[in-house]
Design a protein around this motif. Structure first.
Motif, PDB file in Angstrom:
ATOM      1  N   ALA A   1       1.001  -1.074  -0.038  1.00 40.04           N
ATOM      2  CA  ALA A   1       0.035  -0.087  -0.039  1.00 40.04           C
ATOM      3  C   ALA A   1       0.940   1.307  -0.001  1.00 40.04           C
ATOM      4  CB  ALA A   1      -0.919  -0.204   1.088  1.00 40.04           C
ATOM      5  N   GLY A   2       1.855   1.333   0.784  1.00 37.11           N
ATOM      6  CA  GLY A   2       2.964   2.370   0.669  1.00 37.11           C
ATOM      7  C   GLY A   2       3.631   2.656  -0.736  1.00 37.11           C
ATOM      8  N   CYS A   3       3.982   1.512  -1.193  1.00 37.19           N
ATOM      9  CA  CYS A   3       4.508   1.542  -2.498  1.00 37.19           C
ATOM     10  C   CYS A   3       3.543   2.241  -3.612  1.00 37.19           C
ATOM     11  CB  CYS A   3       5.029   0.333  -2.879  1.00 37.19           C
ATOM     12  SG  CYS A   3       6.244  -0.388  -2.396  1.00 37.19           S
ATOM     13  N   CYS A   4       2.173   1.659  -3.423  1.00 35.73           N
ATOM     14  CA  CYS A   4       1.249   2.317  -4.439  1.00 35.73           C
ATOM     15  C   CYS A   4       0.991   3.746  -4.238  1.00 35.73           C
ATOM     16  CB  CYS A   4      -0.072   1.573  -4.212  1.00 35.73           C
ATOM     17  SG  CYS A   4       0.036  -0.062  -4.704  1.00 35.73           S
ATOM     18  N   TYR A   5       0.849   4.218  -2.904  1.00 31.97           N
ATOM     19  CA  TYR A   5       0.663   5.590  -2.571  1.00 31.97           C
ATOM     20  C   TYR A   5       1.947   6.344  -3.109  1.00 31.97           C
ATOM     21  CZ  TYR A   5      -3.839   4.718  -0.146  1.00 31.97           C
ATOM     22  OH  TYR A   5      -5.003   4.209   0.214  1.00 31.97           O
ATOM     23  N   GLU A   6       3.079   5.737  -2.773  1.00 27.54           N
ATOM     24  CA  GLU A   6       4.315   6.632  -3.293  1.00 27.54           C
ATOM     25  C   GLU A   6       4.141   6.898  -4.980  1.00 27.54           C
ATOM     26  OE1 GLU A   6       8.180   6.127  -2.212  1.00 27.54           O
ATOM     27  OE2 GLU A   6       7.692   4.367  -0.620  1.00 27.54           O
ATOM     28  N   ALA A   7       3.774   5.707  -5.608  1.00 27.97           N
ATOM     29  CA  ALA A   7       3.502   5.870  -6.948  1.00 27.97           C
ATOM     30  C   ALA A   7       2.582   7.091  -7.663  1.00 27.97           C
ATOM     31  CB  ALA A   7       3.366   4.442  -7.817  1.00 27.97           C
ATOM     32  N   LEU A   8       1.532   7.213  -6.603  1.00 29.33           N
ATOM     33  CA  LEU A   8       0.228   7.993  -6.707  1.00 29.33           C
ATOM     34  C   LEU A   8       0.783   9.377  -6.365  1.00 29.33           C
ATOM     35  CD1 LEU A   8      -2.599   5.806  -5.681  1.00 29.33           C
ATOM     36  CD2 LEU A   8      -2.185   6.718  -8.261  1.00 29.33           C
ATOM     37  N   GLY A   9       1.825   9.488  -5.975  1.00 30.71           N
ATOM     38  CA  GLY A   9       2.403  10.820  -5.406  1.00 30.71           C
ATOM     39  C   GLY A   9       1.831  11.267  -3.927  1.00 30.71           C
TER      40      GLY A   9
ATOM     41  N   GLU B   1       2.577  10.924  -0.545  1.00 30.95           N
ATOM     42  CA  GLU B   1       3.454  10.573   0.420  1.00 30.95           C
ATOM     43  C   GLU B   1       2.781  10.413   1.717  1.00 30.95           C
ATOM     44  OE1 GLU B   1       3.919  12.924  -1.987  1.00 30.95           O
ATOM     45  OE2 GLU B   1       5.471  11.896  -3.194  1.00 30.95           O
ATOM     46  N   GLY B   2       1.929  11.374   2.075  1.00 32.03           N
ATOM     47  CA  GLY B   2       1.346  11.316   3.608  1.00 32.03           C
ATOM     48  C   GLY B   2       0.844   9.736   3.669  1.00 32.03           C
ATOM     49  N   LEU B   3      -0.085   9.267   2.787  1.00 29.80           N
ATOM     50  CA  LEU B   3      -0.682   8.183   2.950  1.00 29.80           C
ATOM     51  C   LEU B   3       0.401   6.784   2.971  1.00 29.80           C
ATOM     52  CD1 LEU B   3      -3.938   8.510   0.735  1.00 29.80           C
ATOM     53  CD2 LEU B   3      -3.674   8.430   3.138  1.00 29.80           C
ATOM     54  N   ALA B   4       1.183   6.859   2.192  1.00 27.97           N
ATOM     55  CA  ALA B   4       2.474   6.096   2.073  1.00 27.97           C
ATOM     56  C   ALA B   4       3.126   5.966   3.523  1.00 27.97           C
ATOM     57  CB  ALA B   4       3.431   6.362   1.129  1.00 27.97           C
ATOM     58  N   ALA B   5       3.265   7.231   4.195  1.00 31.96           N
ATOM     59  CA  ALA B   5       3.950   7.255   5.449  1.00 31.96           C
ATOM     60  C   ALA B   5       3.001   6.423   6.402  1.00 31.96           C
ATOM     61  CB  ALA B   5       4.176   8.610   5.951  1.00 31.96           C
ATOM     62  N   LEU B   6       1.828   6.742   6.324  1.00 30.89           N
ATOM     63  CA  LEU B   6       0.828   5.987   7.270  1.00 30.89           C
ATOM     64  C   LEU B   6       0.978   4.538   7.175  1.00 30.89           C
ATOM     65  CD1 LEU B   6      -2.441   8.260   6.976  1.00 30.89           C
ATOM     66  CD2 LEU B   6      -0.839   8.143   8.954  1.00 30.89           C
ATOM     67  N   ALA B   7       0.984   4.045   5.812  1.00 33.40           N
ATOM     68  CA  ALA B   7       1.203   2.591   5.674  1.00 33.40           C
ATOM     69  C   ALA B   7       2.412   1.940   6.162  1.00 33.40           C
ATOM     70  CB  ALA B   7       1.029   2.092   4.075  1.00 33.40           C
ATOM     71  N   TYR B   8       3.476   2.786   6.055  1.00 36.60           N
ATOM     72  CA  TYR B   8       4.803   2.388   6.345  1.00 36.60           C
ATOM     73  C   TYR B   8       5.012   2.307   8.119  1.00 36.60           C
ATOM     74  CZ  TYR B   8       6.394   2.768   1.544  1.00 36.60           C
ATOM     75  OH  TYR B   8       6.398   2.645   0.141  1.00 36.60           O
ATOM     76  N   ASP B   9       4.453   3.440   8.539  1.00 38.21           N
ATOM     77  CA  ASP B   9       4.450   3.588  10.055  1.00 38.21           C
ATOM     78  C   ASP B   9       3.627   2.632  10.562  1.00 38.21           C
ATOM     79  OD1 ASP B   9       5.029   5.298  12.506  1.00 38.21           O
ATOM     80  OD2 ASP B   9       2.801   5.641  12.404  1.00 38.21           O
ATOM     81  N   TRP B  10       2.518   2.214  10.063  1.00 37.19           N
ATOM     82  CA  TRP B  10       1.851   0.874  10.673  1.00 37.19           C
ATOM     83  C   TRP B  10       2.656  -0.237  10.661  1.00 37.19           C
ATOM     84  CZ3 TRP B  10       0.670  -3.824   9.321  1.00 37.19           C
ATOM     85  CH2 TRP B  10      -0.314  -4.638   9.950  1.00 37.19           C
ATOM     86  N   LEU B  11       3.366  -0.451   9.383  1.00 34.45           N
ATOM     87  CA  LEU B  11       3.958  -1.598   9.496  1.00 34.45           C
ATOM     88  C   LEU B  11       5.300  -1.547  10.458  1.00 34.45           C
ATOM     89  CD1 LEU B  11       5.071  -4.452   8.313  1.00 34.45           C
ATOM     90  CD2 LEU B  11       5.962  -3.000   6.456  1.00 34.45           C
ATOM     91  N   ASP B  12       5.901  -0.340  10.762  1.00 29.51           N
ATOM     92  CA  ASP B  12       6.940  -0.099  11.600  1.00 29.51           C
ATOM     93  C   ASP B  12       6.432  -0.426  13.017  1.00 29.51           C
ATOM     94  OD1 ASP B  12       9.665   0.708  12.417  1.00 29.51           O
ATOM     95  OD2 ASP B  12       8.693   2.530  13.044  1.00 29.51           O
ATOM     96  N   ARG B  13       5.241  -0.018  13.397  1.00 26.82           N
ATOM     97  CA  ARG B  13       4.672  -0.204  14.633  1.00 26.82           C
ATOM     98  C   ARG B  13       4.268  -1.612  14.909  1.00 26.82           C
ATOM     99  NH1 ARG B  13       0.302   2.436  15.119  1.00 26.82           N
ATOM    100  NH2 ARG B  13       0.224   2.887  13.122  1.00 26.82           N
ATOM    101  N   SER B  14       3.565  -2.298  13.913  1.00 26.96           N
ATOM    102  CA  SER B  14       3.060  -3.373  14.276  1.00 26.96           C
ATOM    103  C   SER B  14       3.703  -4.685  13.576  1.00 26.96           C
ATOM    104  CB  SER B  14       1.409  -3.314  13.349  1.00 26.96           C
ATOM    105  OG  SER B  14       0.974  -2.081  13.718  1.00 26.96           O
ATOM    106  N   GLY B  15       4.643  -4.433  12.592  1.00 28.22           N
ATOM    107  CA  GLY B  15       5.436  -5.564  12.041  1.00 28.22           C
ATOM    108  C   GLY B  15       6.326  -6.627  12.998  1.00 28.22           C
ATOM    109  N   VAL B  16       6.584  -7.607  12.308  1.00 27.49           N
ATOM    110  CA  VAL B  16       7.344  -8.303  13.147  1.00 27.49           C
ATOM    111  C   VAL B  16       8.797  -7.523  13.457  1.00 27.49           C
ATOM    112  CG1 VAL B  16       8.868 -10.641  12.762  1.00 27.49           C
ATOM    113  CG2 VAL B  16       6.530 -10.543  12.090  1.00 27.49           C
ATOM    114  N   GLU B  17       9.264  -7.925  14.678  1.00 24.83           N
ATOM    115  CA  GLU B  17      10.494  -7.114  14.964  1.00 24.83           C
ATOM    116  C   GLU B  17      11.628  -7.271  13.922  1.00 24.83           C
ATOM    117  OE1 GLU B  17      12.273  -4.613  17.515  1.00 24.83           O
ATOM    118  OE2 GLU B  17      10.250  -5.438  17.677  1.00 24.83           O
TER     119      GLU B  17
END
Length: 114
Positions: A76-84, A86-102
């Protein structure tokens, strides 16, 4: 020409599934594969991003769904980056950073993109 494109996409999909299995990962689920197809084959980044969001924002019913949630957040972050978007991309990446496997590759990639 469409049949060649379809075979190429099927080949990419099979490579991704078997590479994941060799690395001990669970294969992607059908919902993730559908979103991935929209992104890669159809080039519909907006629709793919929405489907990826639906996957990573809901509670997982099984272990495979947990891996799909990480994959979906990153894609999702990659798709939002491709669409320009960046705010939505950052939200997806932040979710992964907070919720992903260590110690996951996708989490490290998301952190690098933040």
């Amino acid at each position: 020409m469409r049949s060649i494109q379809g075979l190429f996409i099927l080949g990419l999909l099979l490579c991704a599934v078997f590479r994941g299995r060799a690395a001990g990962e669970s294969p992607p689920g059908p919902e993730f594969l559908e979103a991935w197809y929209l992104e890669v084959a159809a080039g519909s980044f907006e629709e793919a991003a929405r489907q990826y969001e639906a996957i990573y924002l809901r509670r997982p019913p099984a272990a495979r769904a947990s891996a799909d949630r990480e994959r979906a957040a990153y894609r999702a972050g990659c798709c939002y980056e491709a669409l320009g978007k960046e705010g939505l991309a950052a939200l997806a990446y932040d979710w992964l950073d907070r919720s992903g496997v260590e110690d996951s590759l996708l989490r490290r990639r998301a952190q690098a993109r933040l």
